[in-house]
Scaffold this motif. Structure first.
Motif, PDB file in Angstrom:
ATOM      1  N   PRO A  69      -9.737  -0.128   1.113  1.00 14.33           N
ATOM      2  CA  PRO A  69     -11.017   0.682   0.584  1.00 14.33           C
ATOM      3  C   PRO A  69     -12.058   0.476  -0.241  1.00 14.33           C
ATOM      4  CG  PRO A  69      -8.500   0.683  -0.861  1.00 14.33           C
ATOM      5  CD  PRO A  69      -8.494  -0.240   0.682  1.00 14.33           C
ATOM      6  N   LYS A  70     -13.054   1.958  -0.702  1.00 18.45           N
ATOM      7  CA  LYS A  70     -13.765   0.891  -1.463  1.00 18.45           C
ATOM      8  C   LYS A  70     -13.594   0.499  -2.911  1.00 18.45           C
ATOM      9  CE  LYS A  70     -17.278   3.456   0.842  1.00 18.45           C
ATOM     10  NZ  LYS A  70     -18.071   5.013   0.997  1.00 18.45           N
ATOM     11  N   ILE A 129      -9.691   0.242  -6.233  1.00 18.77           N
ATOM     12  CA  ILE A 129      -8.224  -0.281  -5.742  1.00 18.77           C
ATOM     13  C   ILE A 129      -7.944   1.248  -6.951  1.00 18.77           C
ATOM     14  CG2 ILE A 129      -6.215  -1.592  -5.943  1.00 18.77           C
ATOM     15  CD1 ILE A 129      -7.859  -1.900  -3.159  1.00 18.77           C
ATOM     16  N   SER A 130      -7.346   2.404  -6.044  1.00 11.14           N
ATOM     17  CA  SER A 130      -7.136   3.004  -7.363  1.00 11.14           C
ATOM     18  C   SER A 130      -5.781   3.376  -7.364  1.00 11.14           C
ATOM     19  CB  SER A 130      -7.534   4.862  -6.841  1.00 11.14           C
ATOM     20  OG  SER A 130      -7.073   4.666  -5.217  1.00 11.14           O
ATOM     21  N   ASP A 153      -8.198  12.218   3.296  1.00  9.70           N
ATOM     22  CA  ASP A 153      -9.245  11.343   3.344  1.00  9.70           C
ATOM     23  C   ASP A 153      -8.934  10.181   5.118  1.00  9.70           C
ATOM     24  OD1 ASP A 153      -6.873  10.549   2.957  1.00  9.70           O
ATOM     25  OD2 ASP A 153      -6.230   8.337   1.579  1.00  9.70           O
ATOM     26  N   ASP A 196      -3.515   5.511  -6.823  1.00  5.62           N
ATOM     27  CA  ASP A 196      -3.163   6.315  -5.775  1.00  5.62           C
ATOM     28  C   ASP A 196      -2.861   5.434  -4.748  1.00  5.62           C
ATOM     29  OD1 ASP A 196      -3.133   9.307  -6.856  1.00  5.62           O
ATOM     30  OD2 ASP A 196      -4.934   9.271  -6.364  1.00  5.62           O
ATOM     31  N   TYR A 197      -3.958   4.806  -4.411  1.00  2.00           N
ATOM     32  CA  TYR A 197      -3.703   3.976  -3.536  1.00  2.00           C
ATOM     33  C   TYR A 197      -2.884   2.676  -3.612  1.00  2.00           C
ATOM     34  CZ  TYR A 197      -4.889  -0.039   0.349  1.00  2.00           C
ATOM     35  OH  TYR A 197      -4.941  -0.689   0.824  1.00  2.00           O
ATOM     36  N   TYR A 202      -3.250   6.468   4.102  1.00  2.00           N
ATOM     37  CA  TYR A 202      -4.214   5.611   3.632  1.00  2.00           C
ATOM     38  C   TYR A 202      -4.638   5.702   2.136  1.00  2.00           C
ATOM     39  CZ  TYR A 202      -9.041   3.760   3.671  1.00  2.00           C
ATOM     40  OH  TYR A 202     -10.039   2.582   3.425  1.00  2.00           O
ATOM     41  N   THR A 203      -5.568   5.912   1.166  1.00  2.00           N
ATOM     42  CA  THR A 203      -5.957   5.718   0.380  1.00  2.00           C
ATOM     43  C   THR A 203      -5.089   6.270  -1.431  1.00  2.00           C
ATOM     44  OG1 THR A 203      -7.981   7.746  -0.370  1.00  2.00           O
ATOM     45  CG2 THR A 203      -8.271   5.205   0.895  1.00  2.00           C
ATOM     46  N   GLN A 204      -4.102   8.101  -1.199  1.00  2.80           N
ATOM     47  CA  GLN A 204      -3.352   8.643  -1.544  1.00  2.80           C
ATOM     48  C   GLN A 204      -2.228   9.074  -0.384  1.00  2.80           C
ATOM     49  OE1 GLN A 204      -6.647  11.299  -2.570  1.00  2.80           O
ATOM     50  NE2 GLN A 204      -7.149  12.171  -0.611  1.00  2.80           N
TER      51      GLN A 204
END
Length: 525
Positions: A467-468, A470-471, A369, A473-474, A431-433
């Motif tokens: 991020p778009k 919240i997962s 990412d 991974d985030y 970043y997100t992961q």
């Protein structure tokens, strides 16, 4: 009115008194009335004998103005040849016959030499508002201007009731002949384009403002070329976006509108550009001799599709910067963009430099990412090396993409890890992961810091842009940040490429300064 004027010139009283008459103007009318009052004119417009009558030739510039150019050079430390080249690109290019003869605009040349500045002198003498309005009302797509073609008959007439906008742009000097093709029957077809950078820049800027009905205009967008040349792609994109935001919201702003607006913006800011393709997109090539940039702008295709289109286009050179931009018409903004970079030119070291060079090996670890940030770091290192090499320093950037991709005895990641721990510095981006391998590289480097060998420095960066979504991974990324804090270690935050590169540059400078001191400073007894 013209009928009466011409009639006076031919009547019994004035006619015998006129031995020689020269009439000039920006346009000619073929049918002043059904019975023309002045039908014995000799038209010199496309006569080869007078092709250089209204401008300076290259020989004129080299001989008659040599002293002026040398004086300019002495005052500005700009080489005479460089001044001539700028004069040629900005003011040469007018062609008035089938012969391959071009002339300079005398008004612009004289003012440039007098002021020792490359301004838009001829264009300022009159604002072509009438032409702009005609062009906007016509059915011609703006990018078609640089591909315009005319038959000779179009040069010989100008009908007030049936205006050919391309013909009148030629007659008024905003277009000129660039090429002539003769068919089998002996007829000539003239290809037209803007004569030079002065006309192209100024005309398209004015056209762009009128086309988009921009009320509050700034010429800051002209910095786009400078940012591209210095590989500040993030800044160039921001400048484009700022100009898009100045367009008032109207209902007729579809994808075709934004494609044409982008064409005018880029061609005005980068006059060396030319259109490559305009089907559902706007693909342009900017050719600045030392560097070439292809930009593919579309409201329809994704950035991956746009990049593939550029790679597959035979009109584009292979190893150049390829910039893909996807524009969202609903949100009226650049939604995504990416850069495919040419292969970095190798730094050639002399034999003496090989023995003296202070090399700093840096490994970059990140998840997918942050691929754009990785590319920007590569560009940053390339720019920095151009200056460092003069000081016998060099950044050797190690990316897993550049390492051997063949099968290994153990896991391929073990091979990457071995290369990593031989580096002086490891930079990890999150970043997100986390990424399984990125986390492994981070933890391995952290453990190695307690050992006497490399790596000696670990810099961890977290991107803070929300991020778009919240997962899970985030959330793991946030947990890692907390773990680092609890270990009383430090990390760095960034919300843009500029912020990342600024902090990265500061840290690398500190490391290299310490390396230099450790090799040069005398050790205590």
């Amino acid at each position: 009115m013209l009928k009466e004027f011409y009639g006076v010139l031919k009547d019994n009283e004035a006619g015998p008194l006129v031995e020689f008459l020269f009439i000039t103007g920006v346009s000619k009318f073929s049918q002043v009335s059904v019975f023309s009052e002045l039908n014995t004119l000799t038209d010199m417009t496309m006569d080869e004998n007078y092709a250089t009558l209204l401008g300076y030739t290259q020989e004129d510039l080299d001989t008659c103005f040599e002293d002026w150019i040398n004086y300019w050079s002495q005052k500005t430390d700009m080489r005479p040849q460089a001044i001539k080249q700028q004069l040629k690109e900005r003011y040469n290019g007018f062609r008035f016959s089938i012969s391959d003869t071009y002339v300079y605009n005398p008004i612009s040349v004289l003012n440039a030499l007098k002021n020792q500045s490359f301004g838009s002198y001829w264009f300022r003498t009159a604002t072509p508002t009438f032409l702009i309005q005609l062009l906007l009302k016509s059915e011609i797509s703006i990018p078609e201007i640089e591909q315009a073609q005319l038959m000779p008959i179009r040069f010989d007439s100008f009908e007030p009731d049936n205006i050919n906008i391309i013909a009148i742009m030629f007659q008024t000097g905003y277009l000129t002949i660039k090429n002539v093709v003769t068919n089998q029957s002996g007829q000539n077809l003239f290809s037209l384009n803007f004569p030079n950078n002065e006309v192209k820049e100024a005309f398209l800027e004015l056209l762009m403002i009128q086309f988009a009905q921009i009320k509050h205009h700034s010429s800051n967008y002209l910095l786009i070329l400078q940012d591209l040349m210095q590989e500040r792609f993030h800044a160039a994109i921001n400048t484009m976006q700022t100009l898009f935001e100045r367009i008032p919201q109207l209902e007729n702003h579809d994808s075709q509108f934004f494609h044409q607006f982008f064409y005018m913006m880029i061609n005005s800011a980068c006059p060396s550009s030319r259109m490559i393709d305009k089907d559902d997109k706007m693909m342009v090539l900017i050719d600045e001799k030392e560097q070439q940039f292809a930009i593919n702008f579309s409201c329809q295709y994704s950035i991956n599709e746009l990049l593939q289109q550029m790679k597959a286009n035979p009109s584009l050179p292979g190893d150049i910067y390829k910039i893909a931009i996807h524009f969202d018409t609903d949100q009226r903004k650049i939604e995504e963009w990416d850069v495919a970079m040419p292969k970095p030119k190798p730094v050639i070291l002399s034999e003496a430099q090989r023995h003296k060079i202070q090399k700093t090996k840096i490994f970059i670890a990140s998840s997918n990412d942050l691929s754009h940030e990785r590319k920007e770091i590569v560009l940053w290192a390339s720019r920095k090396n151009k200056k460092l090499i003069e000081k016998n320093k060099y950044i050797d950037l190690i990316l897993w993409e550049d390492l051997l991709q063949s099968f290994q005895g153990d896991r391929i990641q073990d091979y990457f890890n071995q290369e990593m721990i031989q580096c002086d510095i490891v930079i990890v981006l999150f970043y997100t992961q986390l990424g399984t391998f990125t986390r492994e590289e981070f933890e391995l480097t952290w453990r190695c810091l307690n050992q006497p060998n490399n790596p000696q420095h670990l810099f961890v960066f977290f991107k803070t842009t929300p991020p778009k979504q919240i997962s899970k991974d985030y959330i793991k990324v946030l947990e890692l940040r907390e773990q680092i804090e609890q270990s009383q270690q430090i990390y760095l935050l960034f919300d843009s490429v500029d912020s990342l590169l600024l902090q990265l540059g500061q840290q690398i400078d500190l490391v290299m300064a310490r390396q230099e001191c450790s090799t040069q400073c005398p050790k205590p007894m």
